[in-house]
Design an enzyme around this catalytic site. Sequence first.
Site, short mmCIF file in Angstrom:
data_model
loop_
_atom_site.label_atom_id
_atom_site.label_comp_id
_atom_site.label_asym_id
_atom_site.label_seq_id
_atom_site.Cartn_x
_atom_site.Cartn_y
_atom_site.Cartn_z
CG ASN A 139 70.66 29.05 50.54
OD1 ASN A 139 70.16 28.22 51.21
ND2 ASN A 139 71.45 29.08 49.76
NE ARG B 116 70.61 25.97 46.87
CZ ARG B 116 71.87 26.01 46.74
NH1 ARG B 116 72.46 27.25 47.07
NH2 ARG B 116 72.47 24.99 46.00
CG HIS C 44 75.20 21.75 42.93
ND1 HIS C 44 76.46 20.82 42.76
CD2 HIS C 44 75.37 22.59 43.95
CE1 HIS C 44 77.17 21.23 43.65
NE2 HIS C 44 76.37 22.22 44.59
NE ARG D 4 79.71 17.93 50.81
CZ ARG D 4 78.95 18.95 50.19
NH1 ARG D 4 78.81 18.60 48.90
NH2 ARG D 4 78.24 19.77 50.60
CB SER E 19 90.44 25.38 44.26
OG SER E 19 89.96 26.79 43.82
CD GLU F 116 73.14 27.50 43.01
OE1 GLU F 116 73.78 28.13 43.33
OE2 GLU F 116 72.86 26.18 43.33
P1 ADP Z 1 80.00 26.94 47.32
O1 ADP Z 1 79.06 27.96 46.75
O2 ADP Z 1 79.94 25.44 46.97
O3 ADP Z 1 80.58 27.15 48.78
P2 ADP Z 1 81.64 28.39 45.45
O4 ADP Z 1 80.97 28.36 44.31
O5 ADP Z 1 81.63 29.87 45.85
O6 ADP Z 1 81.58 27.32 46.51
O7 ADP Z 1 83.15 28.03 45.08
C1 ADP Z 1 84.26 28.00 46.12
C2 ADP Z 1 85.60 27.60 45.53
O8 ADP Z 1 85.89 28.34 44.40
C3 ADP Z 1 86.69 27.63 46.38
O9 ADP Z 1 87.39 26.44 46.27
C4 ADP Z 1 87.64 28.80 45.82
O10 ADP Z 1 88.97 28.72 45.83
C5 ADP Z 1 87.06 28.91 44.61
N1 ADP Z 1 87.67 29.87 43.75
C6 ADP Z 1 87.04 31.07 44.07
N2 ADP Z 1 87.70 32.09 43.52
C7 ADP Z 1 88.68 31.49 42.69
C8 ADP Z 1 89.97 31.77 41.93
N3 ADP Z 1 90.02 33.07 41.56
N4 ADP Z 1 90.72 30.83 41.34
C9 ADP Z 1 90.44 29.74 41.71
N5 ADP Z 1 89.69 29.21 42.65
C10 ADP Z 1 88.56 29.88 42.99
#
Ligand code: ADP
Length: 401
Positions: free
Chosen positions: A7, A92, A181, A242, A285, A385
């Site tokens: 990726n 990817r 996605h 975003r 988050s 993925e």
């Molecule tokens: P991407 O692949 O789009 O970068 P991810 O699927 O890894 O993102 O998701 C990242 C998000 O998941 C972040 O906002 C992170 O805070 C949230 N996240 C990961 N672990 C937790 C958790 N234990 N509780 C709440 N949110 C979580």
Amino acid sequence: MKILVLNCGSSSIKYQVFAMEDESVLAKGVVERIGIDGSFLEHKAIISGKETKVEQDVPHHNKGVSLVFDILQDPEFGVLESIEDLKAVGHRVAHGGEAFPRSTPVGEQELEKIKDLSRLAPLHNPHNAAGIQVVRELLPRVPQVAVFDTSFHQSMPEKAYIYPLPYEFYEEMGVRRYGFHGTSHKYVAQLAAREMGQSLDDLKIITAHLGNGASITAIDRGQSIDTSMGFTPLEGLVMGTRCGDIDPAIVPFLQKNKGWDAEKIENVLNKESGLLGISGISNDSRDIEEAAESGHDRAQVAVDIFCYRVKKYIGSYAAAMGGIDAIVFTAGIGENSDIVRSQSLQGLEFLGIEIDQEKNKVRRKMAEISSAGSRVKVFIVPTNEELVIARDTHELVNGPS
Ligand code: ADP
């Protein structure tokens, strides 16, 4: 048969090596800060558990892929005797446009098309194409496969993908909704159907991929019929940074009132909005939920808007499909946040959706979290993925198993 999944992003290369006999991961890692000071490779060999970090200048993707190949053959940390053990490489690729409704082996023509599609995905496709090119130079005999984020959504009907803009925009420039996605939405829907002991062809499923990027899809009998991301991944749900859906008139308003140009506005909408923009504290988050719990008002507003948007999309997709059999949560937030899952579904009992708060406490593993009486099944399904890319690559190189 060993397959490498790559990726390639603008400044990073993520990789995993799969042994397809049992679909196990042999090694995984990432090259970070390509073209920036302080670049490094982090690698983990899964069976031995050995991990290493190699700090080295990585000025371009070429060097990055070479580093990956070196570590994969390393006597201590490697998982291959020789790089020739790799029988295929799966990539990817962000944007397949209308040219790629499914994954494809990549020859000269396909590579040119992927490069061409950079006009629709300037931040991603050039780097995806660079990765394919480098592998082709280093391993000219190894087949390569491209798996696109957009392909799964090519089944959307015109009414879901045409914007109410002058039709020529679509015809002349390809301005339409594409969705992203796709590999994740398809994968988690398949697993949910399997868990229900039913065929995907008999089910109406809503999949919510809630990560830093977030999108939600209506899957009617196995086909994506609508999804929240559009021409770009900016449309739809609230995301880490975003904005998701906003009134398009805000763009010229900002131009006039702030004197901002297109680039500045694009940057604000992509990188300074969403959870970060609303809360003013973070795009993560976890930080936001913590702050909200300790009384930070804007963090609470951010959580509320995020969940409200998910709920509204669920309602509209229930209408679009004429019902729902299952809802699936996946990706970082979807797999981990009981608060987001619970709040997004609150008040949807009238649609037959009810979750069990005890079961909802689960994190990061496959689970059904709907209550016994819920007509609609609700699942957490960890996405994967890379595995989808490895499977598609395996199938395209060997024929269906
Ligand atoms: P991407 O692949 O789009 O970068 P991810 O699927 O890894 O993102 O998701 C990242 C998000 O998941 C972040 O906002 C992170 O805070 C949230 N996240 C990961 N672990 C937790 C958790 N234990 N509780 C709440 N949110 C979580």
